[in-house]
Design a protein around this motif. Sequence first.
Motif, mmCIF file in Angstrom:
data_model
loop_
_atom_site.group_PDB
_atom_site.id
_atom_site.type_symbol
_atom_site.label_atom_id
_atom_site.label_comp_id
_atom_site.label_asym_id
_atom_site.label_seq_id
_atom_site.Cartn_x
_atom_site.Cartn_y
_atom_site.Cartn_z
ATOM 1 N N ALA A 95 0.785 -1.033 0.029
ATOM 2 C CA ALA A 95 0.104 -0.107 0.053
ATOM 3 C C ALA A 95 0.833 1.190 0.129
ATOM 4 O O ALA A 95 0.696 2.265 -0.969
ATOM 5 N N TRP A 96 1.916 1.212 0.901
ATOM 6 C CA TRP A 96 2.830 2.492 0.795
ATOM 7 C C TRP A 96 3.641 2.844 -0.488
ATOM 8 O O TRP A 96 3.711 3.840 -0.694
ATOM 9 N N ASP A 97 3.971 1.794 -0.981
ATOM 10 C CA ASP A 97 4.894 1.668 -2.148
ATOM 11 C C ASP A 97 4.084 2.200 -3.404
ATOM 12 O O ASP A 97 4.679 3.011 -4.249
ATOM 13 N N SER A 98 2.777 2.285 -3.313
ATOM 14 C CA SER A 98 2.006 2.770 -4.228
ATOM 15 C C SER A 98 1.677 4.308 -4.044
ATOM 16 O O SER A 98 1.096 4.995 -5.214
ATOM 17 N N VAL A 99 1.962 4.753 -2.751
ATOM 18 C CA VAL A 99 1.901 6.386 -2.653
ATOM 19 C C VAL A 99 3.011 7.046 -2.293
ATOM 20 O O VAL A 99 3.191 8.190 -2.212
ATOM 21 N N LYS A 100 4.103 6.308 -1.985
ATOM 22 C CA LYS A 100 5.425 6.959 -1.410
ATOM 23 C C LYS A 100 6.078 8.119 -2.100
ATOM 24 O O LYS A 100 6.557 8.834 -1.839
ATOM 25 N N HIS A 101 5.826 8.042 -3.423
ATOM 26 C CA HIS A 101 6.377 9.007 -4.561
ATOM 27 C C HIS A 101 5.394 10.241 -4.466
ATOM 28 O O HIS A 101 5.707 11.194 -5.303
ATOM 29 N N SER A 102 4.348 10.443 -3.941
ATOM 30 C CA SER A 102 3.575 11.524 -3.840
ATOM 31 C C SER A 102 3.660 12.257 -2.309
ATOM 32 O O SER A 102 2.703 12.601 -1.539
ATOM 33 N N GLU A 103 4.785 12.294 -1.936
ATOM 34 C CA GLU A 103 5.266 13.108 -0.711
ATOM 35 C C GLU A 103 4.475 14.335 -0.310
ATOM 36 O O GLU A 103 4.132 14.383 0.630
ATOM 37 N N VAL A 104 4.650 15.251 -1.310
ATOM 38 C CA VAL A 104 4.302 16.494 -1.205
ATOM 39 C C VAL A 104 2.524 16.300 -1.137
ATOM 40 O O VAL A 104 2.012 17.115 -0.344
ATOM 41 N N ASP A 105 1.690 15.636 -1.681
ATOM 42 C CA ASP A 105 0.552 15.328 -1.757
ATOM 43 C C ASP A 105 0.133 14.835 -0.391
ATOM 44 O O ASP A 105 -1.015 15.111 0.196
ATOM 45 N N ILE A 106 0.989 13.829 0.197
ATOM 46 C CA ILE A 106 0.696 13.180 1.590
ATOM 47 C C ILE A 106 0.650 14.430 2.503
ATOM 48 O O ILE A 106 -0.138 14.521 3.279
ATOM 49 N N LEU A 107 1.878 15.188 2.529
ATOM 50 C CA LEU A 107 1.840 16.184 3.630
ATOM 51 C C LEU A 107 0.802 17.208 3.360
ATOM 52 O O LEU A 107 0.181 17.844 4.451
ATOM 53 N N ALA A 108 0.513 17.638 2.079
ATOM 54 C CA ALA A 108 -0.494 18.638 1.975
ATOM 55 C C ALA A 108 -1.841 17.951 2.490
ATOM 56 O O ALA A 108 -2.793 18.822 3.010
ATOM 57 N N ALA A 109 -2.138 16.903 2.368
ATOM 58 C CA ALA A 109 -3.426 16.083 2.810
ATOM 59 C C ALA A 109 -3.462 16.256 4.304
ATOM 60 O O ALA A 109 -4.538 16.583 5.020
ATOM 61 N N VAL A 110 -2.241 15.878 4.952
ATOM 62 C CA VAL A 110 -2.257 16.081 6.518
ATOM 63 C C VAL A 110 -2.410 17.595 6.988
ATOM 64 O O VAL A 110 -3.348 17.775 7.764
ATOM 65 N N PHE A 111 -1.572 18.662 6.287
ATOM 66 C CA PHE A 111 -1.937 19.856 6.702
ATOM 67 C C PHE A 111 -3.432 20.294 6.338
ATOM 68 O O PHE A 111 -3.920 21.262 7.271
ATOM 69 N N ALA A 112 -4.038 20.028 5.061
ATOM 70 C CA ALA A 112 -5.448 20.387 4.924
ATOM 71 C C ALA A 112 -6.368 19.887 6.062
ATOM 72 O O ALA A 112 -7.138 20.417 6.357
ATOM 73 N N ALA A 113 -6.142 18.617 6.273
ATOM 74 C CA ALA A 113 -7.291 18.063 7.275
ATOM 75 C C ALA A 113 -6.801 18.365 8.602
ATOM 76 O O ALA A 113 -7.988 18.550 9.393
ATOM 77 N N HIS A 114 -5.556 19.011 9.051
ATOM 78 C CA HIS A 114 -5.159 19.403 10.495
ATOM 79 C C HIS A 114 -4.588 20.560 10.208
ATOM 80 O O HIS A 114 -3.205 20.550 10.596
ATOM 81 N N PRO A 115 -5.045 21.909 10.009
ATOM 82 C CA PRO A 115 -4.099 23.042 10.145
ATOM 83 C C PRO A 115 -3.284 23.038 11.440
ATOM 84 O O PRO A 115 -2.122 23.875 11.217
ATOM 85 N N ASP A 116 -3.666 22.709 12.529
ATOM 86 C CA ASP A 116 -2.754 22.790 13.814
ATOM 87 C C ASP A 116 -1.503 22.056 13.718
ATOM 88 O O ASP A 116 -0.517 22.537 14.175
ATOM 89 N N ILE A 117 -1.390 21.074 12.874
ATOM 90 C CA ILE A 117 -0.383 20.250 12.558
ATOM 91 C C ILE A 117 0.678 21.242 11.720
ATOM 92 O O ILE A 117 1.880 21.523 12.184
#
Length: 166
Positions: free
Chosen positions: A29-51
């Motif tokens: 599962a991780w191997d299929s997304v790990k090259h989307s680093e920017v999108d992963i962090l953006a998703a974290v920040f979008a969901a939780h601006p406190d982070i």
Amino acid sequence: MKFLIVLACIAAASAAPLDADQAALVRNAWDSVKHSEVDILAAVFAAHPDIQARFPKFAGKDLASIKGSADFALHATRIVSFITEVLTLAGNPSTAPAVKTLVNQLGHEHKNRGIPKSQFNEFREAVTDYLSHHASWGDNVAAAWNQALDNVYEIIFANLDGHPVA
């Protein structure tokens, strides 16, 4: 002292390392997304601006304006690389000490930064949500991911509480 012994026994009893099959599910599962680093962090920040607010370079800035920056890409790569390294070691009893060392270090560093358990849980929720929408995902993958995260968070939270896992 008795409390620490009981705590150690509870921690040992609750830790259920991933077996090779579970580790393979998590890695696939991780191997299929790990090259989307920017999108992963953006998703974290979008969901939780406190982070996002915890990062001096990103605090108070519009996510769209920082998402394309070199600083954002660099930090996203660091996070994804750490997760990748831990997952590469998962599922093999001989590498369990290395996993503990890496995760203890992460927990210690984040304790020093004052990161609360609640933000780790927010991060977990956001990454799991991202994975469930961008990777092959089913009950078996979700269960393996939850077990992997439970194992890692047990170590991180022990560090946040001042009790690194040996």
